[in-house]
Design an enzyme around this catalytic site. Structure first.
Site, mmCIF file in Angstrom:
data_model
loop_
_atom_site.group_PDB
_atom_site.id
_atom_site.type_symbol
_atom_site.label_atom_id
_atom_site.label_comp_id
_atom_site.label_asym_id
_atom_site.label_seq_id
_atom_site.Cartn_x
_atom_site.Cartn_y
_atom_site.Cartn_z
ATOM 1 C CG PHE A 17 -1.794 1.203 1.347
ATOM 2 C CD1 PHE A 17 -2.818 1.435 0.442
ATOM 3 C CD2 PHE A 17 -1.609 2.112 2.387
ATOM 4 C CE1 PHE A 17 -3.636 2.556 0.557
ATOM 5 C CE2 PHE A 17 -2.424 3.222 2.524
ATOM 6 C CZ PHE A 17 -3.449 3.453 1.606
ATOM 7 C CE1 TYR A 19 2.585 7.244 3.979
ATOM 8 C CE2 TYR A 19 2.311 4.870 3.945
ATOM 9 C CZ TYR A 19 2.979 5.996 4.393
ATOM 10 O OH TYR A 19 4.040 5.857 5.241
ATOM 11 N N GLY A 20 2.161 7.824 -0.217
ATOM 12 C CA GLY A 20 2.955 9.048 -0.369
ATOM 13 C C GLY A 20 3.493 9.145 -1.782
ATOM 14 C CB SER A 21 6.776 10.243 -3.104
ATOM 15 O OG SER A 21 7.660 9.291 -2.556
ATOM 16 C CD GLU A 92 9.825 4.444 1.126
ATOM 17 O OE1 GLU A 92 9.843 5.308 2.029
ATOM 18 O OE2 GLU A 92 9.392 4.692 -0.011
ATOM 19 C CE1 TYR A 140 7.838 12.420 -0.467
ATOM 20 C CE2 TYR A 140 6.251 13.599 0.885
ATOM 21 C CZ TYR A 140 6.872 12.432 0.515
ATOM 22 O OH TYR A 140 6.529 11.258 1.133
#
Length: 168
Positions: A17, A19-21, A92, A140
């Site tokens: 999942f 949800y950001g970049s 990450e 971003y």
């Protein structure tokens, strides 16, 4: 008819999942060339936060999800190979068992297209906070918003993303 190699690969695929970049498809294709879009999904009882900064993103805040009853975070579920997951761990800042990770990796239950009857277990990265809130940089934020638009996340959620104030 599926070949043995195809069946073996299907077993090795895992759901992730974003949800950001990583919702941004061109970025995701570079980071994880084997990634395949699975669905748009909702993570209930969480909110989007920016609890740490990143040199990669010019010192601005980077995304995390925080438990928060009554809120939801929308994102994208991808199917990943182990090689993709290994690559993503590097981006990450995650290594199992290492002190000082930028993100930790776990699983969450997300809802396929927001439908309660379509829950999915997916991997997710949780930001390790270094503070309460850091405004994201403009680039971003644009990367996140472009990804949300590409996958056609719900309009109200997209409007909320566009309202996020950026670092000066």
């Amino acid at each position: 008819m599926r070949t043995h190699a195809t069946l073996f690969q299907a077993v090795l695929m895992m759901l992730y999942f974003a949800y950001g970049s990583n919702m941004n498809w061109p970025q995701m294709q570079k980071r994880c060339p084997g990634a395949k879009f699975h669905c748009v999904a909702k993570l209930p009882n969480h909110r989007l936060a920016f609890p740490r900064t990143s040199v990669t993103w010019q010192g601005g805040g980077v995304a995390g999800v925080v438990a928060d009853s009554g809120h939801a975070v929308w994102g994208v579920v991808y199917e990943l190979t182990q090689a993709d997951l290994d690559s993503l761990d590097g981006y990450e800042g995650y290594k199992e068992g290492r002190a000082g990770n930028q993100y930790t990796r776990g699983t969450v239950t997300v809802l396929d297209r927001g439908r309660e009857k379509k829950p999915l277990e997916a991997l997710v990265y949780h930001a390790v906070p270094t503070g309460r809130h850091f405004a994201p940089g403009a680039r971003y934020k644009k990367t996140i918003v472009d990804g949300a638009k590409h996958w056609k996340l719900p309009e109200l959620y997209l409007e909320d993303l566009e309202k996020i104030e950026v670092a000066k």
